[in-house]
Design a protein around this motif. Structure first.
Motif, PDB file in Angstrom:
ATOM      1  N   LEU A  54       0.801  -1.223   0.000  1.00 23.95           N
ATOM      2  CA  LEU A  54       0.000   0.000   0.000  1.00 23.95           C
ATOM      3  C   LEU A  54       0.833   1.272   0.000  1.00 23.95           C
ATOM      4  O   LEU A  54       0.393   2.313  -0.511  1.00 23.95           O
ATOM      5  N   GLU A  55       2.044   1.214   0.557  1.00 24.24           N
ATOM      6  CA  GLU A  55       2.857   2.429   0.657  1.00 24.24           C
ATOM      7  C   GLU A  55       3.117   3.086  -0.701  1.00 24.24           C
ATOM      8  O   GLU A  55       3.035   4.321  -0.804  1.00 24.24           O
ATOM      9  N   PRO A  56       3.415   2.339  -1.776  1.00 25.89           N
ATOM     10  CA  PRO A  56       3.620   3.009  -3.070  1.00 25.89           C
ATOM     11  C   PRO A  56       2.400   3.785  -3.547  1.00 25.89           C
ATOM     12  O   PRO A  56       2.542   4.788  -4.263  1.00 25.89           O
ATOM     13  N   ILE A  57       1.208   3.335  -3.162  1.00 24.72           N
ATOM     14  CA  ILE A  57      -0.013   4.062  -3.529  1.00 24.72           C
ATOM     15  C   ILE A  57      -0.045   5.415  -2.832  1.00 24.72           C
ATOM     16  O   ILE A  57      -0.392   6.444  -3.429  1.00 24.72           O
ATOM     17  N   CYS A  58       0.353   5.433  -1.565  1.00 21.25           N
ATOM     18  CA  CYS A  58       0.344   6.676  -0.794  1.00 21.25           C
ATOM     19  C   CYS A  58       1.447   7.629  -1.225  1.00 21.25           C
ATOM     20  O   CYS A  58       1.285   8.852  -1.163  1.00 21.25           O
ATOM     21  N   LEU A  59       2.567   7.086  -1.650  1.00 21.88           N
ATOM     22  CA  LEU A  59       3.735   7.919  -1.932  1.00 21.88           C
ATOM     23  C   LEU A  59       3.568   8.835  -3.137  1.00 21.88           C
ATOM     24  O   LEU A  59       4.329   9.800  -3.287  1.00 21.88           O
ATOM     25  N   VAL A  60       2.577   8.565  -3.999  1.00 21.94           N
ATOM     26  CA  VAL A  60       2.379   9.489  -5.127  1.00 21.94           C
ATOM     27  C   VAL A  60       2.074  10.895  -4.628  1.00 21.94           C
ATOM     28  O   VAL A  60       2.392  11.884  -5.297  1.00 21.94           O
ATOM     29  N   THR A  61       1.458  10.994  -3.450  1.00 24.55           N
ATOM     30  CA  THR A  61       1.126  12.300  -2.888  1.00 24.55           C
ATOM     31  C   THR A  61       2.376  13.146  -2.693  1.00 24.55           C
ATOM     32  O   THR A  61       2.354  14.368  -2.887  1.00 24.55           O
ATOM     33  N   PHE A  62       3.464  12.500  -2.318  1.00 21.89           N
ATOM     34  CA  PHE A  62       4.682  13.222  -1.966  1.00 21.89           C
ATOM     35  C   PHE A  62       5.728  13.213  -3.080  1.00 21.89           C
ATOM     36  O   PHE A  62       6.566  14.116  -3.136  1.00 21.89           O
ATOM     37  N   CYS A  63       5.675  12.204  -3.948  1.00 21.50           N
ATOM     38  CA  CYS A  63       6.723  12.040  -4.954  1.00 21.50           C
ATOM     39  C   CYS A  63       6.322  12.504  -6.349  1.00 21.50           C
ATOM     40  O   CYS A  63       7.188  12.868  -7.146  1.00 21.50           O
ATOM     41  N   ALA A  64       5.050  12.440  -6.670  1.00 25.44           N
ATOM     42  CA  ALA A  64       4.590  12.846  -7.995  1.00 25.44           C
ATOM     43  C   ALA A  64       4.220  14.335  -7.992  1.00 25.44           C
ATOM     44  O   ALA A  64       4.115  14.967  -6.942  1.00 25.44           O
ATOM     45  N   ASP A  65       3.987  14.882  -9.170  1.00 28.45           N
ATOM     46  CA  ASP A  65       3.792  16.333  -9.300  1.00 28.45           C
ATOM     47  C   ASP A  65       2.355  16.792  -9.077  1.00 28.45           C
ATOM     48  O   ASP A  65       2.127  17.923  -8.636  1.00 28.45           O
ATOM     49  N   GLU A  66       1.391  15.933  -9.397  1.00 29.91           N
ATOM     50  CA  GLU A  66       0.012  16.410  -9.499  1.00 29.91           C
ATOM     51  C   GLU A  66      -0.548  16.986  -8.201  1.00 29.91           C
ATOM     52  O   GLU A  66      -1.242  18.015  -8.213  1.00 29.91           O
ATOM     53  N   SER A  67      -0.263  16.342  -7.080  1.00 34.50           N
ATOM     54  CA  SER A  67      -0.795  16.836  -5.808  1.00 34.50           C
ATOM     55  C   SER A  67      -0.231  18.212  -5.482  1.00 34.50           C
ATOM     56  O   SER A  67      -0.966  19.133  -5.099  1.00 34.50           O
ATOM     57  N   ASN A  68       1.075  18.368  -5.657  1.00 37.89           N
ATOM     58  CA  ASN A  68       1.693  19.673  -5.382  1.00 37.89           C
ATOM     59  C   ASN A  68       1.159  20.739  -6.333  1.00 37.89           C
ATOM     60  O   ASN A  68       0.945  21.895  -5.932  1.00 37.89           O
ATOM     61  N   GLU A  69       0.920  20.351  -7.591  1.00 34.86           N
ATOM     62  CA  GLU A  69       0.375  21.316  -8.551  1.00 34.86           C
ATOM     63  C   GLU A  69      -1.031  21.766  -8.142  1.00 34.86           C
ATOM     64  O   GLU A  69      -1.367  22.946  -8.260  1.00 34.86           O
ATOM     65  N   GLU A  70      -1.841  20.831  -7.681  1.00 33.60           N
ATOM     66  CA  GLU A  70      -3.188  21.183  -7.222  1.00 33.60           C
ATOM     67  C   GLU A  70      -3.125  22.132  -6.019  1.00 33.60           C
ATOM     68  O   GLU A  70      -3.887  23.101  -5.939  1.00 33.60           O
ATOM     69  N   LEU A  71      -2.220  21.856  -5.095  1.00 32.13           N
ATOM     70  CA  LEU A  71      -2.102  22.682  -3.895  1.00 32.13           C
ATOM     71  C   LEU A  71      -1.534  24.061  -4.232  1.00 32.13           C
ATOM     72  O   LEU A  71      -1.958  25.072  -3.671  1.00 32.13           O
ATOM     73  N   THR A  72      -0.595  24.098  -5.162  1.00 32.51           N
ATOM     74  CA  THR A  72      -0.050  25.383  -5.606  1.00 32.51           C
ATOM     75  C   THR A  72      -1.121  26.226  -6.287  1.00 32.51           C
ATOM     76  O   THR A  72      -1.201  27.445  -6.085  1.00 32.51           O
ATOM     77  N   ALA A  73      -1.964  25.565  -7.064  1.00 32.26           N
ATOM     78  CA  ALA A  73      -3.046  26.277  -7.756  1.00 32.26           C
ATOM     79  C   ALA A  73      -4.026  26.905  -6.772  1.00 32.26           C
ATOM     80  O   ALA A  73      -4.654  27.929  -7.082  1.00 32.26           O
ATOM     81  N   LEU A  74      -4.149  26.323  -5.581  1.00 33.50           N
ATOM     82  CA  LEU A  74      -5.016  26.912  -4.554  1.00 33.50           C
ATOM     83  C   LEU A  74      -4.413  28.190  -3.988  1.00 33.50           C
ATOM     84  O   LEU A  74      -5.133  29.027  -3.434  1.00 33.50           O
ATOM     85  N   GLY A  75      -3.097  28.318  -4.088  1.00 37.91           N
ATOM     86  CA  GLY A  75      -2.432  29.498  -3.547  1.00 37.91           C
ATOM     87  C   GLY A  75      -1.401  29.214  -2.478  1.00 37.91           C
ATOM     88  O   GLY A  75      -0.838  30.154  -1.898  1.00 37.91           O
TER      89      GLY A  75
END
Length: 283
Positions: free
Chosen positions: A20-41
């Motif tokens: 399960l850990e690789p599923i969770c790690l996309v939040t921290f290692c991939a770009d999309e989550s950070n891009e969504e959070l950056t778009a919020l401000g």
């Protein structure tokens, strides 16, 4: 030193963590989550991290976030909480984290695997496990349990895997507290367990003031957990193993909700998903 013999329950918890850990790690290692959070401000990666991960706890003070997260140095939470919530509601941050994480999974897994019956089954079984465990003493897990479980299978798999990750993390903190290992000390022991030397160079702590790191290393030497050379002593290695074994034992409860046949099925359907994510570095 003799190898620790794992009980079936402990072995299962460790096996599920690995899947399960690789599923969770996309939040921290991939770009999309950070891009969504950056778009919020959010101004930085860490603003988004603290704002979205702590959001299920509600608008609690930085001191509470520091206690719940445990392994960040004194003052690190306060640099982001509550300022990261002043113009962006916590609910928006946690929703952005979920959207981005699900998008990362879809991209990495590809249409065939992301849309497969196996992934749907994995999401269903993982969700049943993740929503079944007692919440007492599990602050981060209890916070995640207050959130609505997504209907989309990919988002639901990420959400449920993350619930189980926070459940395990709460247990890990309990194991650390029981062994009188603080958050920075835990990073030192983790670095040594991964073969990183000197442990002060570990990415999670290398930025801390040298005086702080020296004090932590000195304390571990005084307790006989590391030697003058900065490596594990036998006592330090044994302590680390006890913490990891207890963490596994405390992480097992959610899987009681599944039958042995369902557990075998869950492992089988998670294996290709996890393997694909590991091959991509969850990025």
């Amino acid at each position: 030193m003799a190898k620790t013999r794992l009980s079936p329950t402990t072995h299962l918890a460790r096996r599920m963590f690995g899947l399960l850990e690789p599923i969770c790690l996309v939040t921290f290692c991939a770009d999309e989550s950070n891009e969504e959070l950056t778009a919020l401000g959010h101004r930085s990666y860490w603003d988004g991290y603290f704002a979205s991960r702590a959001a299920p706890l509600g608008r609690v003070p930085a001191r509470v976030v520091h206690a719940a997260f445990y392994n960040f140095a004194e003052g690190e939470a306060a640099r982001h909480i509550p300022s990261a919530w002043e113009t962006i509601p916590p609910e928006a941050s946690v929703a952005a984290r979920e959207r981005g994480s699900a998008a990362s999974l879809r991209r990495i897994l590809g249409e065939e695997l992301a849309g497969s019956p196996g992934l749907v089954r994995a999401a269903d079984l993982t969700t049943r496990a993740a929503t079944s465990a007692p919440t007492e003493g599990r602050v981060m897990y209890a916070g995640m349990r207050t959130l609505e479980v997504p209907g989309d299978p990919v988002a639901r798999l990420w959400h449920s895997a993350t619930m189980l990750r926070e459940h395990r993390g709460d247990g890990h903190i309990a194991a650390l507290v029981a062994s009188r290992i603080g958050g920075t000390e835990a990073h030192v022991l983790s670095a040594l367990a991964q073969g990183i030397h000197p442990p002060e160079s570990f990415g999670r702590i290398h930025h801390l003031p040298k005086e702080r790191l020296a004090a932590v290393m000195g304390g571990l030497r005084e307790r006989g957990l590391i030697g003058a050379d900065g490596h594990f002593t036998d006592a330090g290695r044994a302590t680390t193993q006890r913490i990891e074994t207890l963490t596994d034992e405390l992480a097992a409860a959610p899987y009681d909700a599944l039958s042995p046949t369902e557990l075998d099925e869950l492992i089988a359907v998670l294996e290709p998903i996890s393997a694909t994510l590991v091959a991509a570095g969850s990025q």
